[in-house]
Design a protein around this motif. Structure first.
Motif, mmCIF file in Angstrom:
data_model
loop_
_atom_site.group_PDB
_atom_site.id
_atom_site.type_symbol
_atom_site.label_atom_id
_atom_site.label_comp_id
_atom_site.label_asym_id
_atom_site.label_seq_id
_atom_site.Cartn_x
_atom_site.Cartn_y
_atom_site.Cartn_z
ATOM 1 N N PRO A 53 -23.465 -9.850 -22.965
ATOM 2 C CA PRO A 53 -22.408 -10.209 -23.911
ATOM 3 C C PRO A 53 -22.436 -9.327 -25.165
ATOM 4 C CG PRO A 53 -23.696 -12.141 -23.268
ATOM 5 C CD PRO A 53 -24.386 -10.942 -22.715
ATOM 6 N N ARG A 54 -21.289 -9.155 -25.767
ATOM 7 C CA ARG A 54 -21.145 -8.325 -26.965
ATOM 8 C C ARG A 54 -22.063 -8.797 -28.089
ATOM 9 N NH1 ARG A 54 -15.360 -7.480 -28.002
ATOM 10 N NH2 ARG A 54 -15.682 -5.807 -26.545
ATOM 11 N N TRP A 55 -22.237 -10.106 -28.218
ATOM 12 C CA TRP A 55 -23.089 -10.623 -29.287
ATOM 13 C C TRP A 55 -24.533 -10.176 -29.114
ATOM 14 C CZ3 TRP A 55 -26.983 -13.728 -27.644
ATOM 15 C CH2 TRP A 55 -26.801 -14.438 -26.457
ATOM 16 N N LEU A 58 -24.859 -6.950 -30.809
ATOM 17 C CA LEU A 58 -24.945 -7.174 -32.257
ATOM 18 C C LEU A 58 -26.368 -7.569 -32.659
ATOM 19 C CD1 LEU A 58 -21.579 -9.059 -32.848
ATOM 20 C CD2 LEU A 58 -22.136 -6.701 -33.483
ATOM 21 N N LEU A 59 -26.999 -8.441 -31.860
ATOM 22 C CA LEU A 59 -28.390 -8.815 -32.143
ATOM 23 C C LEU A 59 -29.316 -7.604 -32.060
ATOM 24 C CD1 LEU A 59 -28.917 -12.239 -30.304
ATOM 25 C CD2 LEU A 59 -28.790 -11.812 -32.763
ATOM 26 N N MET A 60 -29.102 -6.743 -31.054
ATOM 27 C CA MET A 60 -29.931 -5.538 -30.933
ATOM 28 C C MET A 60 -29.719 -4.616 -32.132
ATOM 29 S SD MET A 60 -32.104 -5.480 -28.525
ATOM 30 C CE MET A 60 -32.588 -3.774 -28.683
ATOM 31 N N SER A 61 -28.494 -4.496 -32.594
ATOM 32 C CA SER A 61 -28.216 -3.663 -33.770
ATOM 33 C C SER A 61 -28.944 -4.212 -34.996
ATOM 34 C CB SER A 61 -26.717 -3.591 -34.048
ATOM 35 O OG SER A 61 -26.071 -2.886 -33.026
ATOM 36 N N LEU A 62 -28.894 -5.535 -35.173
ATOM 37 C CA LEU A 62 -29.611 -6.162 -36.295
ATOM 38 C C LEU A 62 -31.114 -5.938 -36.151
ATOM 39 C CD1 LEU A 62 -27.732 -9.561 -36.623
ATOM 40 C CD2 LEU A 62 -27.775 -7.699 -38.296
ATOM 41 N N ARG A 63 -31.640 -6.110 -34.948
ATOM 42 C CA ARG A 63 -33.058 -5.882 -34.697
ATOM 43 C C ARG A 63 -33.448 -4.457 -35.041
ATOM 44 N NH1 ARG A 63 -36.152 -2.223 -32.353
ATOM 45 N NH2 ARG A 63 -38.043 -2.986 -31.466
ATOM 46 N N ASN A 64 -32.643 -3.496 -34.588
ATOM 47 C CA ASN A 64 -32.957 -2.084 -34.823
ATOM 48 C C ASN A 64 -32.966 -1.748 -36.316
ATOM 49 O OD1 ASN A 64 -33.354 -1.404 -32.114
ATOM 50 N ND2 ASN A 64 -31.175 -1.067 -31.792
ATOM 51 N N ARG A 65 -32.031 -2.315 -37.064
ATOM 52 C CA ARG A 65 -32.007 -2.067 -38.511
ATOM 53 C C ARG A 65 -33.198 -2.715 -39.203
ATOM 54 N NH1 ARG A 65 -26.480 -4.087 -39.862
ATOM 55 N NH2 ARG A 65 -25.701 -3.584 -37.818
ATOM 56 N N ALA A 66 -33.520 -3.948 -38.805
ATOM 57 C CA ALA A 66 -34.604 -4.687 -39.462
ATOM 58 C C ALA A 66 -35.969 -4.053 -39.191
ATOM 59 C CB ALA A 66 -34.598 -6.144 -38.998
ATOM 60 N N GLY A 76 -31.948 1.181 -29.458
ATOM 61 C CA GLY A 76 -30.590 1.360 -28.957
ATOM 62 C C GLY A 76 -30.066 0.051 -28.381
ATOM 63 N N GLN A 77 -29.232 0.160 -27.356
ATOM 64 C CA GLN A 77 -28.608 -1.006 -26.735
ATOM 65 C C GLN A 77 -29.213 -1.279 -25.361
ATOM 66 O OE1 GLN A 77 -26.180 -2.917 -28.367
ATOM 67 N NE2 GLN A 77 -26.812 -1.606 -30.052
ATOM 68 N N LEU A 78 -29.038 -2.500 -24.877
ATOM 69 C CA LEU A 78 -29.566 -2.891 -23.574
ATOM 70 C C LEU A 78 -28.963 -2.053 -22.447
ATOM 71 C CD1 LEU A 78 -31.437 -4.907 -22.148
ATOM 72 C CD2 LEU A 78 -29.498 -6.444 -21.952
ATOM 73 N N VAL A 163 -32.326 -14.761 -22.039
ATOM 74 C CA VAL A 163 -32.486 -14.323 -20.645
ATOM 75 C C VAL A 163 -31.680 -15.195 -19.683
ATOM 76 C CG1 VAL A 163 -34.119 -13.952 -18.758
ATOM 77 C CG2 VAL A 163 -34.629 -13.093 -21.045
ATOM 78 N N PRO A 164 -31.788 -16.525 -19.750
ATOM 79 C CA PRO A 164 -30.951 -17.316 -18.837
ATOM 80 C C PRO A 164 -29.448 -17.088 -19.049
ATOM 81 C CG PRO A 164 -32.699 -18.669 -19.750
ATOM 82 C CD PRO A 164 -32.731 -17.367 -20.488
ATOM 83 N N LEU A 165 -29.035 -16.877 -20.304
ATOM 84 C CA LEU A 165 -27.619 -16.592 -20.557
ATOM 85 C C LEU A 165 -27.197 -15.279 -19.906
ATOM 86 C CD1 LEU A 165 -27.301 -17.661 -24.301
ATOM 87 C CD2 LEU A 165 -26.328 -18.820 -22.305
ATOM 88 N N MET A 166 -28.043 -14.259 -20.000
ATOM 89 C CA MET A 166 -27.746 -12.978 -19.349
ATOM 90 C C MET A 166 -27.623 -13.153 -17.842
ATOM 91 S SD MET A 166 -30.194 -10.126 -21.068
ATOM 92 C CE MET A 166 -29.879 -9.030 -19.704
ATOM 93 N N LEU A 167 -28.560 -13.893 -17.280
ATOM 94 C CA LEU A 167 -28.562 -14.081 -15.829
ATOM 95 C C LEU A 167 -27.338 -14.872 -15.373
ATOM 96 C CD1 LEU A 167 -32.355 -14.725 -15.250
ATOM 97 C CD2 LEU A 167 -31.059 -12.618 -14.859
#
Length: 178
Positions: A53-55, A58-66, A76-78, A163-167
């Motif tokens: 999902p797009r969100w 966004l979480l990965m972008s926040l993680r990368n900045r933090a 980067g992205q998943l 993880v369950p949401l991705m699956l």
């Protein structure tokens, strides 16, 4: 297990990650019906990552900045390079945020090792038993230091939701329409 159900299970004893469980700081595994039993595991992983999902991006972008503030890698992205087919990947190549560590007919191994922790994933086809064929997505983490512990204190609970949401994304899209 219902045909479309995702269930938390122990990391399979047959997994190539199993020997590292005794020293792991975090481990989990989710099983789901195999949406494409004839598909190679890396191609299936690429589909799964592409459907995140797009969100999550966004979480990965926040993680990368933090994490830049404490000197950790920008992952980067998943999703991997959409133009690169599964058969073009070799062990050692980056696949989205992970490095391809192993590619076997029954198991795909991905990982990332940074100064705070070592994360490894396994996407494994489970031996056929009763019911439809299943996949197991396992995560095993070894913390290298207090920063790894702190990171997992935040990410661990979120991981168990994500993880369950991705699956479910891949499971929903592959389910035949009634």
């Amino acid at each position: 297990m219902k045909a479309h159900r995702i269930a938390k299970i122990p990391v399979p004893a047959e997994s190539r990650l199993a020997p590292s469980l005794a020293s792991a700081d975090f481990a989990d595994c989710y099983a789901l019906p195999d949406p494409q039993p004839q598909q190679e595991l890396l191609a299936l992983w690429l589909q799964l990552a592409a459907r995140s999902p797009r969100w999550m991006n966004l979480l990965m972008s926040l993680r990368n900045r933090a994490v830049r503030l404490v000197g950790l890698k920008h992952l980067g992205q998943l999703q991997a390079d959409a133009a690169k087919p599964a058969e073009a990947y070799r062990v050692g190549d980056r696949v989205g945020i992970f490095t391809l560590e192993g590619l076997h007919p029954d198991e795909l191994l991905l990982g990332d090792n940074d100064r705070h922790l070592h994360v490894r994933l396994s996407l494994r086809r489970l031996p056929a038993q009763e019911g439809p064929p299943r996949l197991a997505l396992s995560t095993v983490v070894h913390e290298h230091n207090r920063l790894g512990w702190l990171y997992m204190a935040v990410v661990g609970p979120v991981h168990s939701l994500i993880v369950p949401l991705m699956l479910r994304q891949i499971s929903r899209r592959q389910r035949p329409k009634a």
